[in-house]
Design a protein around this motif. Sequence first.
Motif, PDB file in Angstrom:
ATOM      1  N   THR A 159      30.038  30.388 -14.764  1.00 57.12           N
ATOM      2  CA  THR A 159      30.242  31.934 -14.388  1.00 57.12           C
ATOM      3  C   THR A 159      31.733  31.969 -13.864  1.00 57.12           C
ATOM      4  OG1 THR A 159      29.544  31.162 -12.255  1.00 57.12           O
ATOM      5  CG2 THR A 159      27.914  32.115 -13.646  1.00 57.12           C
ATOM      6  N   GLY A 160      32.155  30.841 -13.595  1.00 53.00           N
ATOM      7  CA  GLY A 160      33.653  30.888 -13.134  1.00 53.00           C
ATOM      8  C   GLY A 160      33.955  31.187 -11.819  1.00 53.00           C
ATOM      9  N   TRP A 161      32.628  31.291 -11.083  1.00 54.07           N
ATOM     10  CA  TRP A 161      32.696  31.830  -9.444  1.00 54.07           C
ATOM     11  C   TRP A 161      33.257  30.545  -8.708  1.00 54.07           C
ATOM     12  CZ3 TRP A 161      26.895  33.597 -10.017  1.00 54.07           C
ATOM     13  CH2 TRP A 161      26.858  34.949 -10.912  1.00 54.07           C
ATOM     14  N   ASP A 163      33.846  28.226  -6.041  1.00 57.30           N
ATOM     15  CA  ASP A 163      33.286  28.130  -4.573  1.00 57.30           C
ATOM     16  C   ASP A 163      32.652  29.356  -3.951  1.00 57.30           C
ATOM     17  OD1 ASP A 163      34.346  25.477  -4.490  1.00 57.30           O
ATOM     18  OD2 ASP A 163      36.189  26.202  -3.503  1.00 57.30           O
ATOM     19  N   ASN A 164      32.573  30.334  -4.851  1.00 53.77           N
ATOM     20  CA  ASN A 164      32.097  31.733  -4.426  1.00 53.77           C
ATOM     21  C   ASN A 164      30.746  31.676  -5.058  1.00 53.77           C
ATOM     22  OD1 ASN A 164      34.351  32.925  -2.984  1.00 53.77           O
ATOM     23  ND2 ASN A 164      35.219  33.495  -5.105  1.00 53.77           N
ATOM     24  N   THR A 165      30.306  30.559  -5.545  1.00 53.04           N
ATOM     25  CA  THR A 165      28.960  30.584  -6.188  1.00 53.04           C
ATOM     26  C   THR A 165      27.985  30.631  -4.923  1.00 53.04           C
ATOM     27  OG1 THR A 165      29.637  29.710  -8.097  1.00 53.04           O
ATOM     28  CG2 THR A 165      27.166  29.640  -7.716  1.00 53.04           C
ATOM     29  N   LEU A 166      26.817  31.587  -4.770  1.00 54.86           N
ATOM     30  CA  LEU A 166      26.006  31.544  -3.569  1.00 54.86           C
ATOM     31  C   LEU A 166      24.498  31.608  -4.254  1.00 54.86           C
ATOM     32  CD1 LEU A 166      25.228  31.986  -0.810  1.00 54.86           C
ATOM     33  CD2 LEU A 166      25.226  34.502  -1.179  1.00 54.86           C
ATOM     34  N   MET A 167      23.872  30.538  -4.035  1.00 51.97           N
ATOM     35  CA  MET A 167      22.573  30.455  -4.338  1.00 51.97           C
ATOM     36  C   MET A 167      21.561  31.494  -3.198  1.00 51.97           C
ATOM     37  SD  MET A 167      19.594  27.447  -5.003  1.00 51.97           S
ATOM     38  CE  MET A 167      19.251  27.379  -2.865  1.00 51.97           C
ATOM     39  N   PHE A 168      20.875  32.291  -3.606  1.00 53.90           N
ATOM     40  CA  PHE A 168      20.132  33.029  -2.815  1.00 53.90           C
ATOM     41  C   PHE A 168      18.804  32.184  -2.101  1.00 53.90           C
ATOM     42  CE2 PHE A 168      21.394  36.859  -5.282  1.00 53.90           C
ATOM     43  CZ  PHE A 168      21.964  37.563  -4.238  1.00 53.90           C
ATOM     44  N   ARG A 193      18.892  45.571  -6.479  1.00 54.38           N
ATOM     45  CA  ARG A 193      19.730  46.659  -6.460  1.00 54.38           C
ATOM     46  C   ARG A 193      20.439  46.989  -5.423  1.00 54.38           C
ATOM     47  NH1 ARG A 193      14.460  50.468  -8.854  1.00 54.38           N
ATOM     48  NH2 ARG A 193      14.920  50.113 -11.031  1.00 54.38           N
ATOM     49  N   HIS A 194      20.471  46.213  -4.345  1.00 51.80           N
ATOM     50  CA  HIS A 194      21.264  46.211  -3.219  1.00 51.80           C
ATOM     51  C   HIS A 194      22.558  45.577  -3.395  1.00 51.80           C
ATOM     52  CE1 HIS A 194      18.642  48.434  -0.028  1.00 51.80           C
ATOM     53  NE2 HIS A 194      17.873  48.304  -1.017  1.00 51.80           N
ATOM     54  N   GLY A 195      22.894  44.977  -4.459  1.00 51.00           N
ATOM     55  CA  GLY A 195      23.966  44.467  -4.891  1.00 51.00           C
ATOM     56  C   GLY A 195      24.530  45.009  -6.015  1.00 51.00           C
ATOM     57  N   ASP A 196      25.509  44.253  -6.695  1.00 47.77           N
ATOM     58  CA  ASP A 196      26.154  44.929  -7.754  1.00 47.77           C
ATOM     59  C   ASP A 196      25.234  44.468  -8.905  1.00 47.77           C
ATOM     60  OD1 ASP A 196      27.491  42.333  -8.811  1.00 47.77           O
ATOM     61  OD2 ASP A 196      29.268  42.965  -7.931  1.00 47.77           O
ATOM     62  N   SER A 197      25.780  44.971 -10.141  1.00 47.02           N
ATOM     63  CA  SER A 197      24.760  44.710 -11.401  1.00 47.02           C
ATOM     64  C   SER A 197      25.442  43.777 -12.331  1.00 47.02           C
ATOM     65  CB  SER A 197      24.439  46.067 -12.002  1.00 47.02           C
ATOM     66  OG  SER A 197      25.418  46.696 -12.557  1.00 47.02           O
ATOM     67  N   VAL A 198      26.516  43.154 -11.943  1.00 51.64           N
ATOM     68  CA  VAL A 198      27.419  42.492 -13.111  1.00 51.64           C
ATOM     69  C   VAL A 198      27.539  41.000 -12.362  1.00 51.64           C
ATOM     70  CG1 VAL A 198      28.488  44.297 -13.773  1.00 51.64           C
ATOM     71  CG2 VAL A 198      29.362  43.062 -12.114  1.00 51.64           C
ATOM     72  N   SER A 199      27.140  40.584 -11.197  1.00 58.01           N
ATOM     73  CA  SER A 199      27.252  39.195 -10.612  1.00 58.01           C
ATOM     74  C   SER A 199      25.975  38.547 -10.211  1.00 58.01           C
ATOM     75  CB  SER A 199      28.399  39.279  -9.622  1.00 58.01           C
ATOM     76  OG  SER A 199      28.027  40.179  -8.630  1.00 58.01           O
ATOM     77  N   ASN A 200      25.195  38.906 -10.945  1.00 53.93           N
ATOM     78  CA  ASN A 200      23.672  38.008 -10.603  1.00 53.93           C
ATOM     79  C   ASN A 200      23.315  37.145 -11.860  1.00 53.93           C
ATOM     80  OD1 ASN A 200      23.190  39.220  -8.013  1.00 53.93           O
ATOM     81  ND2 ASN A 200      22.970  41.019  -8.928  1.00 53.93           N
ATOM     82  N   ILE A 201      22.935  36.310 -11.519  1.00 52.37           N
ATOM     83  CA  ILE A 201      22.135  35.321 -12.738  1.00 52.37           C
ATOM     84  C   ILE A 201      21.039  34.396 -12.299  1.00 52.37           C
ATOM     85  CG2 ILE A 201      23.640  33.204 -12.265  1.00 52.37           C
ATOM     86  CD1 ILE A 201      23.825  33.020 -15.482  1.00 52.37           C
ATOM     87  N   ARG A 315      18.065  32.387  -8.071  1.00 53.93           N
ATOM     88  CA  ARG A 315      19.059  33.286  -8.184  1.00 53.93           C
ATOM     89  C   ARG A 315      20.483  33.079  -7.635  1.00 53.93           C
ATOM     90  NH1 ARG A 315      14.161  37.361  -8.524  1.00 53.93           N
ATOM     91  NH2 ARG A 315      13.514  37.027 -10.642  1.00 53.93           N
ATOM     92  N   PHE A 316      21.358  33.407  -8.207  1.00 54.48           N
ATOM     93  CA  PHE A 316      22.690  33.167  -7.906  1.00 54.48           C
ATOM     94  C   PHE A 316      23.585  34.347  -8.006  1.00 54.48           C
ATOM     95  CE2 PHE A 316      20.749  29.026  -9.182  1.00 54.48           C
ATOM     96  CZ  PHE A 316      21.442  28.137  -8.464  1.00 54.48           C
ATOM     97  N   CYS A 317      24.686  34.552  -7.305  1.00 63.33           N
ATOM     98  CA  CYS A 317      25.657  35.547  -7.274  1.00 63.33           C
ATOM     99  C   CYS A 317      27.001  35.118  -6.856  1.00 63.33           C
ATOM    100  CB  CYS A 317      24.994  36.588  -6.333  1.00 63.33           C
ATOM    101  SG  CYS A 317      25.455  36.178  -4.781  1.00 63.33           S
ATOM    102  N   ASP A 318      28.007  36.140  -7.246  1.00 68.09           N
ATOM    103  CA  ASP A 318      29.363  35.841  -6.975  1.00 68.09           C
ATOM    104  C   ASP A 318      29.423  36.579  -5.617  1.00 68.09           C
ATOM    105  OD1 ASP A 318      32.040  35.862  -6.456  1.00 68.09           O
ATOM    106  OD2 ASP A 318      32.589  37.009  -8.284  1.00 68.09           O
ATOM    107  N   SER A 319      29.582  35.655  -4.441  1.00 71.63           N
ATOM    108  CA  SER A 319      29.608  35.893  -3.042  1.00 71.63           C
ATOM    109  C   SER A 319      30.680  36.952  -2.783  1.00 71.63           C
ATOM    110  CB  SER A 319      29.489  35.035  -2.080  1.00 71.63           C
ATOM    111  OG  SER A 319      30.486  33.966  -2.095  1.00 71.63           O
ATOM    112  N   SER A 320      31.973  36.818  -3.636  1.00 69.84           N
ATOM    113  CA  SER A 320      33.004  37.626  -3.345  1.00 69.84           C
ATOM    114  C   SER A 320      32.805  38.993  -3.762  1.00 69.84           C
ATOM    115  CB  SER A 320      34.185  37.020  -4.159  1.00 69.84           C
ATOM    116  OG  SER A 320      34.195  37.293  -5.456  1.00 69.84           O
TER     117      SER A 320
END
Length: 337
Positions: A159-161, A163-168, A193-201, A315-320
Amino acid sequence: MPDINSFQGSYANEEPVTEKQFVADGILPPEQVGQLRPSDPNLPIEELRERLEKDNYLFLKGLLPREDVLKAREGYFKFLSPSGVLKPGTEPVEGIFDMSKDIAGFPGIGAGGTAGNGKPGGDQAAVFVDLALQAHMEDFYAEDFCKHPALISFIAKLTGWGDNTLMFRRSLLRNNIPGAHAIGVHYDQIFLRHGDSVSNITAWCPMGDIKVTGGGLIYLENSKSIGQEIEAEFFRKAEEVCFTDEEAKYAFNSNMMATGLLSEEPSAFAKQFNRRWLVSAYEAGDVVLHDAFAIHASTINKDPEGVIRLATDLRFCDSSRPYDKRWCNFYRVGDGV
């Protein structure tokens, strides 16, 4: 299985799927069934990114050490064995269901079988369900498996995230008893839906071998754009009826099915959108990454040996970027997600 490096396009060298695929609305007709494209995790990272973008999923063969996955599987079924789910005389790591039992006493978690993510099964399933919920917090799973460095480091790189890679913390550790309710048609952004729609995997991780008839995940081909269109339509409808922002983001609002799903009928859904369902057998160590708008479901587990399908959604997200903080807690029924 074909050589995983021989695919030049989405379906080059695709082999026909001959086994019947059972879903809630019958057997998928042959024209609705295709094969997932497998990928070698050691391919150049740019090629893997291109595959994920093109296919909306990335089916990684052997990303995790097989022995680590089977250790977690063994831990899970040892933990659930007091419920009586396992066939006497079998080993926990095999995960073979006691077919003399009523499957109603062993429902899946978060499979769309109850409205509003309620507790499934009633009193007869209480022991099994309580253990299945508690398993999410046990060290063999929450620490040893979910935080596996091979998975986290791969996603951070892909993802290129970094150190900002966050596992829920919230995950979906789901069992699928042979013959039980399958997972309905959905995409994950409905519940994020309470986060953005482009940085979840999502990383879907089979915890054991799964036959192609064993109830594994199936993916609607080229479905990201469909998911995005459906999501946009949900929000248009929410605006028309003057939903608050909170109501519009709620996965179980009145514009949705009570379970948050798109459909309980995969075959009819595929026909509606003129798409195939892509299927595969899976092995312990495989991981499928998929986009938050990729539409997926599961087949009914028809394993002839009674093997319970066990897998988890991590599930993972970009925590930034803004993310859905409801997913920072362990899974619990009725948590609104």
